[in-house]
Design a protein around this motif. Structure first.
Motif, PDB file in Angstrom:
ATOM      1  N   ARG A   7       1.074  -0.521  -0.296  1.00 49.76           N
ATOM      2  CA  ARG A   7      -0.014   0.330  -0.117  1.00 49.76           C
ATOM      3  C   ARG A   7       1.145   1.332   0.178  1.00 49.76           C
ATOM      4  NH1 ARG A   7      -4.587  -1.852   4.370  1.00 49.76           N
ATOM      5  NH2 ARG A   7      -6.083  -3.696   2.947  1.00 49.76           N
ATOM      6  N   LEU A   8       2.165   1.037   0.031  1.00 51.12           N
ATOM      7  CA  LEU A   8       3.343   1.830   0.169  1.00 51.12           C
ATOM      8  C   LEU A   8       2.891   2.471  -1.528  1.00 51.12           C
ATOM      9  CD1 LEU A   8       6.174   1.860   1.898  1.00 51.12           C
ATOM     10  CD2 LEU A   8       3.908   2.981   3.281  1.00 51.12           C
ATOM     11  N   ASP A   9       3.387   4.359  -1.349  1.00 50.38           N
ATOM     12  CA  ASP A   9       3.672   4.745  -3.093  1.00 50.38           C
ATOM     13  C   ASP A   9       4.600   4.020  -3.073  1.00 50.38           C
ATOM     14  OD1 ASP A   9       5.763   7.233  -3.119  1.00 50.38           O
ATOM     15  OD2 ASP A   9       4.380   6.884  -1.342  1.00 50.38           O
ATOM     16  N   LYS A  10       5.041   3.974  -4.375  1.00 49.26           N
ATOM     17  CA  LYS A  10       6.586   2.815  -5.842  1.00 49.26           C
ATOM     18  C   LYS A  10       7.649   3.920  -5.033  1.00 49.26           C
ATOM     19  CE  LYS A  10       7.759   1.760 -10.229  1.00 49.26           C
ATOM     20  NZ  LYS A  10       8.945   2.649  -9.885  1.00 49.26           N
ATOM     21  N   ASP A  11       7.002   5.553  -5.276  1.00 52.76           N
ATOM     22  CA  ASP A  11       8.065   6.307  -4.862  1.00 52.76           C
ATOM     23  C   ASP A  11       8.874   5.663  -3.202  1.00 52.76           C
ATOM     24  OD1 ASP A  11       8.295   7.590  -7.000  1.00 52.76           O
ATOM     25  OD2 ASP A  11       7.500   9.437  -5.977  1.00 52.76           O
ATOM     26  N   HIS A  12       8.672   4.999  -2.913  1.00 52.86           N
ATOM     27  CA  HIS A  12       8.914   5.287  -1.311  1.00 52.86           C
ATOM     28  C   HIS A  12       9.792   3.968  -0.766  1.00 52.86           C
ATOM     29  CE1 HIS A  12       7.967   5.831   3.467  1.00 52.86           C
ATOM     30  NE2 HIS A  12       8.990   4.892   3.536  1.00 52.86           N
ATOM     31  N   ARG A  13       9.295   3.020  -1.933  1.00 45.91           N
ATOM     32  CA  ARG A  13       9.894   1.857  -1.956  1.00 45.91           C
ATOM     33  C   ARG A  13      10.355   1.464  -3.019  1.00 45.91           C
ATOM     34  NH1 ARG A  13       3.895  -0.594  -3.885  1.00 45.91           N
ATOM     35  NH2 ARG A  13       4.573  -0.458  -5.549  1.00 45.91           N
ATOM     36  N   ASP A  14      10.373   2.836  -3.614  1.00 48.83           N
ATOM     37  CA  ASP A  14      12.134   3.142  -4.601  1.00 48.83           C
ATOM     38  C   ASP A  14      13.446   3.391  -3.161  1.00 48.83           C
ATOM     39  OD1 ASP A  14      10.796   2.042  -6.491  1.00 48.83           O
ATOM     40  OD2 ASP A  14      10.909   4.088  -7.564  1.00 48.83           O
ATOM     41  N   ILE A  15      12.902   4.286  -3.101  1.00 51.66           N
ATOM     42  CA  ILE A  15      14.007   4.919  -2.132  1.00 51.66           C
ATOM     43  C   ILE A  15      14.056   3.810  -1.067  1.00 51.66           C
ATOM     44  CG2 ILE A  15      14.539   6.149   0.324  1.00 51.66           C
ATOM     45  CD1 ILE A  15      12.007   8.213  -1.137  1.00 51.66           C
ATOM     46  N   MET A  16      13.446   2.839  -0.674  1.00 51.42           N
ATOM     47  CA  MET A  16      14.292   1.426  -0.051  1.00 51.42           C
ATOM     48  C   MET A  16      14.987   1.037  -1.015  1.00 51.42           C
ATOM     49  SD  MET A  16      10.772  -0.128   1.545  1.00 51.42           S
ATOM     50  CE  MET A  16       9.758   0.890   3.336  1.00 51.42           C
ATOM     51  N   GLY A  17      14.208   0.509  -2.025  1.00 48.81           N
ATOM     52  CA  GLY A  17      15.503  -0.629  -3.178  1.00 48.81           C
ATOM     53  C   GLY A  17      16.909   0.342  -2.809  1.00 48.81           C
ATOM     54  N   GLN A  18      16.883   1.840  -2.995  1.00 46.22           N
ATOM     55  CA  GLN A  18      18.531   2.544  -3.256  1.00 46.22           C
ATOM     56  C   GLN A  18      18.842   2.576  -2.047  1.00 46.22           C
ATOM     57  OE1 GLN A  18      19.662   3.893  -6.041  1.00 46.22           O
ATOM     58  NE2 GLN A  18      21.255   3.447  -4.477  1.00 46.22           N
TER      59      GLN A  18
END
Length: 403
Positions: free
Chosen positions: A368-379
């Motif tokens: 349910r998190l927005d993709k930008d938030h998940r992308d920060i975790m990935g980085q």
């Protein structure tokens, strides 16, 4: 003259283990490398296509020479079949080591890649008696702790006996490499602390370089939030509780993707089918590591799990580094050191071993998190990997040890 290196391992290419890369590193730096291994049958339990008792027993892996010794395959993974698998390979390595001791030129260094069982570390000690090489034990499976955790041996006296044998083995080697900081304490109890070296896993170049090779077979992937598991589907990975988490989320818009094989896969697939979860759960089989970035690219997030046992809270699965290098958010159903890495990296979430309810809730919240938030975790995952688990550091360490 090139230095000669002898590697003992239960698993080698086409099986996906880090020892493949270590052998290539050494050969690429001018060492003459011979790998002694068995007939590939992991994780499915059956001999890989093109291999058998009398097929492809001598080969080249790049510049590395490979000798495959006979064994009985793991089969369905019953305790009796595993014991036969272990013993047949032990007998094969024992006989071949005696042959090497008397009829081959001296190897300067021996590396033992111990996944399981510890029996593989015994034959090189015979060679040591005759030739006195530099001895390195790369210990990735802490016996007898794993035996106890898996319920393979329950007798306290038998476990004590295994501990005595392991201590004896440790004291016959010059260097002991362990894959987690938690293992250092245990290893220090067995031998001179100066012998022990922290040698964590790294991700293969395919993950570090994000080189996406597309398999010849065309695969379809569901749309929406895809949570992916990659690797061995076995008892240690606690798929009983993974199934419970899937069941808990059956009404949610979440897809579960599994890339891998193992002794528990058939059971797991049957549970999925019997529960009517076919539309939510997808299986993609086992693949060469070079194709794994292609599958990871289809994931919204990656997860892994281990059973609720003390030994597994001390373990850092090799897949964690591959996940981090891939730059995806990570969920781990794991306590201890693996959880600490995820939390320190701020690359995802860790829940306690066996806590399937928290696993389900965490994955739901992540979806349910927005993709930008998940992308920060990935980085964050990728940055932490590059700072702490670079393969360049591991390569330099192993080159310093190999005399």
């Amino acid at each position: 003259m090139a230095r000669k290196v002898l590697i003992y391992t239960n698993h080698f290419y086409p099986e996906n283990f880090k020892v493949n890369e270590v052998a290539s590193w050494l050969a690429g730096e001018g060492r003459e490398v011979l790998v002694i291994t068995g007939i590939p049958n992991y994780p499915s339990g059956n001999f890989h296509e093109g291999y058998g008792l009398f097929k492809n027993n001598k080969a080249k892996y790049g510049k590395v020479d490979v000798i495959r010794l006979p064994l009985v395959s793991r089969g369905s993974g019953s305790k009796i079949r595993l014991i036969v698998n272990y013993l047949t390979y032990f007998i094969s390595t024992l006989i071949y080591t005696i042959f090497l001791s008397f009829f081959k030129k001296k190897f300067d260094t021996i590396i033992v890649h111990h996944t399981s069982p510890i029996l593989i570390a015994i034959p090189p000690i015979i060679y040591r008696f005759f030739k006195r090489p530099n001895m390195i034990l790369w210990d990735l499976d802490m016996w007898p702790d794993t035996l106890k955790a898996m319920g393979i041996i329950k007798s306290a006296k038998a476990l004590d006996l295994v501990e005595i044998v392991v201590r004896w083995i440790y004291n016959k080697y010059d260097h002991i490499l362990v894959g987690s900081k938690s293992f250092i304490i245990k290893a220090n109890e067995r031998t001179i602390p100066d012998k022990i070296q922290y040698f964590p896993n790294w991700a293969e170049n395919a993950f570090q370089d994000q080189n996406i090779l597309v398999p010849t077979h065309k695969y379809s992937f569901p749309s929406g939030f895809n949570i992916m598991y990659a690797g061995n589907i076995g008892e240690a990975q606690d798929f009983t509780n993974v199934f419970r988490a899937i069941l808990k989320l059956k009404e949610e818009d979440i897809n579960w993707l599994f890339v891998g094989d193992g002794r528990s896969k058939k059971w797991f697939q049957t549970k999925i089918e019997d529960s009517g979860l076919d539309s939510k759960v997808f299986f993609y089989g086992s693949h060469d590591v070079k194709y794994m970035p292609y599958f990871f690219d289809k994931a919204s997030a990656l997860f892994f799990s281990l059973k609720d046992e003390k030994i597994f809270s001390m373990t850092v699965p090799a897949k964690l580094q591959a996940y981090m290098a891939s730059g995806k958010p990570i969920v781990g159903m794991i306590s201890g050191e693996g959880a600490e890495i995820i939390n320190n990296a701020k690359c995802g979430y860790a829940v306690k071993n066996g806590d399937f309810k928290s696993l389900a809730n965490t994955i739901l919240n992540l979806s349910r998190l927005d993709k930008d938030h998940r992308d920060i975790m990935g980085q964050n995952a990728k940055s932490f990997y590059e700072a702490n688990f670079s393969s360049t550091v591991r390569k330099n360490e192993i080159l310093r040890l190999v005399k």
